[in-house]
Design an enzyme around this catalytic site. Sequence first.
Site, short mmCIF file in Angstrom:
data_model
loop_
_atom_site.label_atom_id
_atom_site.label_comp_id
_atom_site.label_asym_id
_atom_site.label_seq_id
_atom_site.Cartn_x
_atom_site.Cartn_y
_atom_site.Cartn_z
N ILE A 180 0.84 -1.21 0.00
CA ILE A 180 0.00 0.00 0.00
C ILE A 180 0.88 1.25 0.00
O ILE A 180 0.58 2.24 -0.69
CB ILE A 180 -0.97 -0.01 1.21
CG1 ILE A 180 -1.80 -1.31 1.20
CG2 ILE A 180 -1.89 1.20 1.17
CD1 ILE A 180 -2.66 -1.52 2.42
N SER A 210 -7.19 -0.79 10.28
CA SER A 210 -7.79 -1.90 9.53
C SER A 210 -9.21 -2.15 10.00
O SER A 210 -9.53 -1.93 11.19
CB SER A 210 -6.95 -3.15 9.78
OG SER A 210 -7.65 -4.30 9.39
N TYR A 263 -2.52 -9.17 15.92
CA TYR A 263 -2.32 -8.16 14.86
C TYR A 263 -3.42 -7.08 14.98
O TYR A 263 -3.13 -5.88 15.00
CB TYR A 263 -2.37 -8.83 13.48
CG TYR A 263 -2.76 -7.88 12.38
CD1 TYR A 263 -1.86 -6.92 11.92
CD2 TYR A 263 -4.05 -7.90 11.84
CE1 TYR A 263 -2.24 -6.02 10.94
CE2 TYR A 263 -4.43 -7.01 10.86
CZ TYR A 263 -3.53 -6.06 10.41
OH TYR A 263 -3.91 -5.17 9.46
N LYS A 309 -3.44 -2.79 16.06
CA LYS A 309 -4.10 -1.67 15.36
C LYS A 309 -4.99 -0.90 16.33
O LYS A 309 -4.98 0.33 16.36
CB LYS A 309 -4.93 -2.18 14.17
CG LYS A 309 -4.11 -2.77 13.04
CD LYS A 309 -3.26 -1.71 12.34
CE LYS A 309 -2.43 -2.26 11.21
NZ LYS A 309 -1.40 -1.31 10.74
N ASN A 351 -10.53 -4.62 2.29
CA ASN A 351 -9.59 -5.60 1.71
C ASN A 351 -8.94 -5.08 0.43
O ASN A 351 -9.51 -5.25 -0.66
CB ASN A 351 -10.33 -6.91 1.43
CG ASN A 351 -10.74 -7.64 2.70
OD1 ASN A 351 -11.42 -7.07 3.55
ND2 ASN A 351 -10.32 -8.88 2.84
N ASN A 400 -1.51 -15.74 2.50
CA ASN A 400 -2.62 -15.94 3.43
C ASN A 400 -3.91 -15.38 2.86
O ASN A 400 -4.99 -15.88 3.14
CB ASN A 400 -2.36 -15.18 4.74
CG ASN A 400 -1.12 -15.67 5.43
OD1 ASN A 400 -0.99 -16.87 5.66
ND2 ASN A 400 -0.21 -14.77 5.74
N ASP A 407 -12.22 -16.57 11.10
CA ASP A 407 -12.89 -15.87 9.99
C ASP A 407 -14.31 -15.47 10.36
O ASP A 407 -14.97 -16.16 11.16
CB ASP A 407 -12.93 -16.77 8.74
CG ASP A 407 -11.77 -16.52 7.80
OD1 ASP A 407 -10.98 -15.59 8.06
OD2 ASP A 407 -11.65 -17.26 6.80
N1 UFG Z 1 -10.17 -17.15 1.74
C1 UFG Z 1 -10.28 -18.42 1.19
N2 UFG Z 1 -9.14 -19.05 0.83
C2 UFG Z 1 -7.89 -18.50 0.97
C3 UFG Z 1 -7.80 -17.20 1.54
C4 UFG Z 1 -8.96 -16.57 1.92
O1 UFG Z 1 -11.38 -18.95 1.05
O2 UFG Z 1 -6.89 -19.14 0.62
C5 UFG Z 1 -11.41 -16.43 2.11
C6 UFG Z 1 -11.50 -16.10 3.59
O3 UFG Z 1 -12.07 -17.16 4.31
C7 UFG Z 1 -12.36 -14.84 3.56
C8 UFG Z 1 -11.98 -14.16 2.24
O4 UFG Z 1 -11.40 -15.19 1.45
O5 UFG Z 1 -13.72 -15.18 3.49
C9 UFG Z 1 -10.97 -13.04 2.41
O6 UFG Z 1 -9.84 -13.53 3.14
P1 UFG Z 1 -8.46 -12.68 3.25
O7 UFG Z 1 -7.51 -13.52 4.03
O8 UFG Z 1 -8.05 -12.23 1.90
O9 UFG Z 1 -8.90 -11.39 4.04
P2 UFG Z 1 -9.55 -11.22 5.50
O10 UFG Z 1 -10.82 -10.48 5.30
O11 UFG Z 1 -9.59 -12.48 6.25
O12 UFG Z 1 -8.45 -10.34 6.22
C10 UFG Z 1 -8.03 -9.11 5.66
C11 UFG Z 1 -6.57 -8.83 6.03
C12 UFG Z 1 -6.42 -8.56 7.48
C13 UFG Z 1 -7.38 -7.52 7.91
C14 UFG Z 1 -8.78 -7.83 7.52
C15 UFG Z 1 -9.61 -6.64 7.87
O13 UFG Z 1 -5.77 -9.94 5.72
O14 UFG Z 1 -5.13 -8.08 7.71
O15 UFG Z 1 -8.86 -8.09 6.13
O16 UFG Z 1 -10.80 -6.57 7.36
F1 UFG Z 1 -7.31 -7.40 9.25
#
Ligand code: UFG
Length: 336
Positions: free
Chosen positions: A12, A124, A148, A152, A178, A197, A294
């Site tokens: 970012i 975040s 984490y 924040k 996101n 991740n 999640d």
């Molecule tokens: N997902 C999958 N498979 C994967 C990765 C993710 O199905 O391999 C799904 C997750 O379960 C979720 C969605 O995709 O439903 C988004 O997942 P991300 O890991 O991309 O993002 P998150 O919303 O879990 O987390 C992100 C950032 C965090 C932050 C958060 C804040 O990674 O740092 O948004 O809203 F804190």
Amino acid sequence: MQVLVTGGTGYIGSHTIVELINHGYDVVCVDDFSNSKPIVLDNLKKITGKDINFYELNVCDKEKLRKVFKENKIDAVIHFAGFKAVGESVAKPLMYYRNNLDSTITLLEVMNEFKVKKIVFSSSATVYGDPEILPIPETAKLHTTNPYGSTKLYIEEILKDVYISDNDYSIAILRYFNPIGAHPSGLLGEDPSDIPNNLMPYIVKVANHELPHLNVFGNDYDTKDGTGVRDYIHVIDLALGHISALEYIDKHKGIDYYNLGTGKGYSVLEMVSAFSDVNKVSVPYRITARRDGDIATCYADTKKAKEILHWEAKYDLNEMVESAYNFAKKNSDKNE
Ligand code: UFG
């Protein structure tokens, strides 16, 4: 106006530097390359035509940071530097508290010493935990589910106390949803060195045949198709949100909090099909168990940023997934 960007070679941070330069700001960039690469500096120069005034340092290093403030006339700071992997923070909480809090406190001490009182902080949507209200307004209850996220939230509290102690400060706290996508040049983007991740970098690696299939973490959530719903925002829109916040805090003292999102939610399966359709690639996936921690759904109420910062996201989902794949293709070509 000269702006110090901490974590400026990160995903970012680098996109924000491009927009700062496009908007006529002078930039000083610091980073320790703990989660980015020096090539980003060359790519920033290719895009902007400017040499980046750069210092390699960890923001916890007070002496080195002081030198930056001594050698430059910093007017404001955008603070991105910090560790950001949720899973790693659960395994190594002290490392996260030490790094994210120590760097911020050190930065605030040095800013205070040099009478720099304008700061934009990279927070975040994780501070909303499992939200009770959708879309999520900035006034929603705050709670976190991992170290984490707690860093924040605690930094938000520290900034509030700093403002209470000295009303001369101007502080904007930006809560990102996101961020995905990349610069259209294909020179900047999200480039995790390990297995990703997050959803979008994982999809990209599957499309590039670097990983066999996507694991979709659960299809039994209470959402349109059972998979998790998130508010994906183009990283350039996010970068532009920082410009608007900077313009605002330059004229207004105080502390305030803003969601940076689009206000729209897309499910994991919608993301997979948008990516496949736009980029004409297949993204094989398997449904697996839910991932610990999640939540089902998360998307922003965007009214406040629109009303006060006069900012709103402009890019659509197709542009996000197209630019993400463009960056990946260009960078995997380079690796061949
Ligand atoms: N997902 C999958 N498979 C994967 C990765 C993710 O199905 O391999 C799904 C997750 O379960 C979720 C969605 O995709 O439903 C988004 O997942 P991300 O890991 O991309 O993002 P998150 O919303 O879990 O987390 C992100 C950032 C965090 C932050 C958060 C804040 O990674 O740092 O948004 O809203 F804190």
